[in-house]
Design a protein around this motif. Structure first.
Motif, PDB file in Angstrom:
ATOM      1  N   GLN A  61       0.826  -1.196   0.000  1.00 10.53           N
ATOM      2  CA  GLN A  61       0.000   0.000   0.000  1.00 10.53           C
ATOM      3  C   GLN A  61       0.863   1.250   0.000  1.00 10.53           C
ATOM      4  O   GLN A  61       1.959   1.256   0.543  1.00 10.53           O
ATOM      5  CB  GLN A  61      -0.918   0.036   1.224  1.00 10.53           C
ATOM      6  CG  GLN A  61      -1.930  -1.078   1.258  1.00 10.53           C
ATOM      7  CD  GLN A  61      -2.747  -1.069   2.531  1.00 10.53           C
ATOM      8  OE1 GLN A  61      -2.320  -0.564   3.568  1.00 10.53           O
ATOM      9  NE2 GLN A  61      -3.928  -1.644   2.459  1.00 10.53           N
ATOM     10  N   GLU A  67      -4.393   9.761   0.552  1.00 10.12           N
ATOM     11  CA  GLU A  67      -5.316   8.743   0.035  1.00 10.12           C
ATOM     12  C   GLU A  67      -4.602   7.393   0.039  1.00 10.12           C
ATOM     13  O   GLU A  67      -3.484   7.274  -0.462  1.00 10.12           O
ATOM     14  CB  GLU A  67      -5.755   9.060  -1.399  1.00 10.12           C
ATOM     15  CG  GLU A  67      -6.531  10.328  -1.560  1.00 10.12           C
ATOM     16  CD  GLU A  67      -8.009  10.138  -1.274  1.00 10.12           C
ATOM     17  OE1 GLU A  67      -8.462   8.988  -1.180  1.00 10.12           O
ATOM     18  OE2 GLU A  67      -8.697  11.151  -1.149  1.00 10.12           O
ATOM     19  N   VAL A  69      -3.922   3.761  -1.293  1.00 11.37           N
ATOM     20  CA  VAL A  69      -4.074   2.996  -2.535  1.00 11.37           C
ATOM     21  C   VAL A  69      -3.290   1.698  -2.416  1.00 11.37           C
ATOM     22  O   VAL A  69      -2.271   1.631  -1.734  1.00 11.37           O
ATOM     23  CB  VAL A  69      -3.603   3.792  -3.772  1.00 11.37           C
ATOM     24  CG1 VAL A  69      -4.502   4.974  -4.052  1.00 11.37           C
ATOM     25  CG2 VAL A  69      -2.182   4.249  -3.626  1.00 11.37           C
ATOM     26  N   GLU A  70      -3.786   0.675  -3.089  1.00 13.10           N
ATOM     27  CA  GLU A  70      -3.077  -0.605  -3.145  1.00 13.10           C
ATOM     28  C   GLU A  70      -2.185  -0.610  -4.378  1.00 13.10           C
ATOM     29  O   GLU A  70      -2.389   0.156  -5.310  1.00 13.10           O
ATOM     30  CB  GLU A  70      -4.076  -1.756  -3.226  1.00 13.10           C
ATOM     31  CG  GLU A  70      -4.901  -1.915  -1.973  1.00 13.10           C
ATOM     32  CD  GLU A  70      -5.906  -3.055  -2.078  1.00 13.10           C
ATOM     33  OE1 GLU A  70      -6.105  -3.593  -3.188  1.00 13.10           O
ATOM     34  OE2 GLU A  70      -6.496  -3.384  -1.054  1.00 13.10           O
ATOM     35  N   SER A 105     -11.011   0.300 -10.671  1.00 16.50           N
ATOM     36  CA  SER A 105     -10.642   0.281  -9.254  1.00 16.50           C
ATOM     37  C   SER A 105     -10.995   1.579  -8.539  1.00 16.50           C
ATOM     38  O   SER A 105     -10.886   1.656  -7.328  1.00 16.50           O
ATOM     39  CB  SER A 105      -9.154  -0.019  -9.079  1.00 16.50           C
ATOM     40  OG  SER A 105      -8.365   1.084  -9.457  1.00 16.50           O
ATOM     41  N   SER A 108     -13.762   0.956  -5.965  1.00 13.39           N
ATOM     42  CA  SER A 108     -13.388   0.166  -4.791  1.00 13.39           C
ATOM     43  C   SER A 108     -12.111   0.784  -4.230  1.00 13.39           C
ATOM     44  O   SER A 108     -11.896   1.965  -4.374  1.00 13.39           O
ATOM     45  CB  SER A 108     -13.178  -1.290  -5.200  1.00 13.39           C
ATOM     46  OG  SER A 108     -12.161  -1.368  -6.178  1.00 13.39           O
ATOM     47  N   THR A 109     -11.258   0.007  -3.600  1.00 20.19           N
ATOM     48  CA  THR A 109      -9.971   0.543  -3.179  1.00 20.19           C
ATOM     49  C   THR A 109      -9.112   0.720  -4.421  1.00 20.19           C
ATOM     50  O   THR A 109      -8.877  -0.245  -5.150  1.00 20.19           O
ATOM     51  CB  THR A 109      -9.274  -0.425  -2.198  1.00 20.19           C
ATOM     52  OG1 THR A 109     -10.124  -0.633  -1.073  1.00 20.19           O
ATOM     53  CG2 THR A 109      -7.949   0.144  -1.733  1.00 20.19           C
ATOM     54  N   ARG A 111      -6.256   0.755  -7.077  1.00 17.51           N
ATOM     55  CA  ARG A 111      -5.078  -0.112  -7.211  1.00 17.51           C
ATOM     56  C   ARG A 111      -4.187   0.431  -8.316  1.00 17.51           C
ATOM     57  O   ARG A 111      -4.609   0.607  -9.451  1.00 17.51           O
ATOM     58  CB  ARG A 111      -5.502  -1.539  -7.523  1.00 17.51           C
ATOM     59  CG  ARG A 111      -4.338  -2.524  -7.528  1.00 17.51           C
ATOM     60  CD  ARG A 111      -4.817  -3.965  -7.615  1.00 17.51           C
ATOM     61  NE  ARG A 111      -5.891  -4.196  -8.551  1.00 17.51           N
ATOM     62  CZ  ARG A 111      -5.705  -4.476  -9.843  1.00 17.51           C
ATOM     63  NH1 ARG A 111      -4.497  -4.560 -10.341  1.00 17.51           N
ATOM     64  NH2 ARG A 111      -6.750  -4.677 -10.632  1.00 17.51           N
TER      65      ARG A 111
END
Length: 120
Positions: A61, A67, A69-70, A105, A108-109, A111
């Protein structure tokens, strides 16, 4: 009018003036995860610019402009494919980066699938 009343009115006036400047002044912000760099192509190309706040190598991450982010396991870094393990050691907090999110993405989370450390 006594001194205490005058002091209270002054304090309220100064506080109200300060708040109005803070809330009403225009804010010039960098693009965030909510505003794509390529306007008009709604989320077809999800390229953003931001400042790297933190790298969490174990969780894959990053924190960019506050913010979370993955990061993909394999990521394109400056045009070449890198493993996350190798890339994590190259990224430094405070560095400006350009990055691309995986399609879909954003809902959602987010990426990241690509990072470019050479930001104009």
């Amino acid at each position: 009018m006594n001194f205490q009343t005058l002091k209270s009115k002054y304090t309220i006036t100064v506080t109200a003036t300060w708040l109005s400047f803070c809330l009403a002044s225009p804010v010039m912000a960098e693009q965030t995860l909510q505003s794509p760099a390529t306007e008009g192509q709604e989320f077809q190309q999800q390229i953003y610019t931001g400042t790297l706040d933190r790298v969490d190598a174990e969780q894959r991450q990053l924190v960019i402009d506050d913010e979370l982010v993955e990061v993909s396991t394999v990521i394109k870094f400056n045009g070449a494919n890198w493993s996350w393990e190798r890339l994590a050691s190259e990224l430094d907090s405070g560095k400006r980066i350009k990055f691309e999110l995986a399609p879909g993405s954003i809902n959602s989370t987010p990426r990241i699938i690509a990072i470019d450390s050479e930001v104009d």
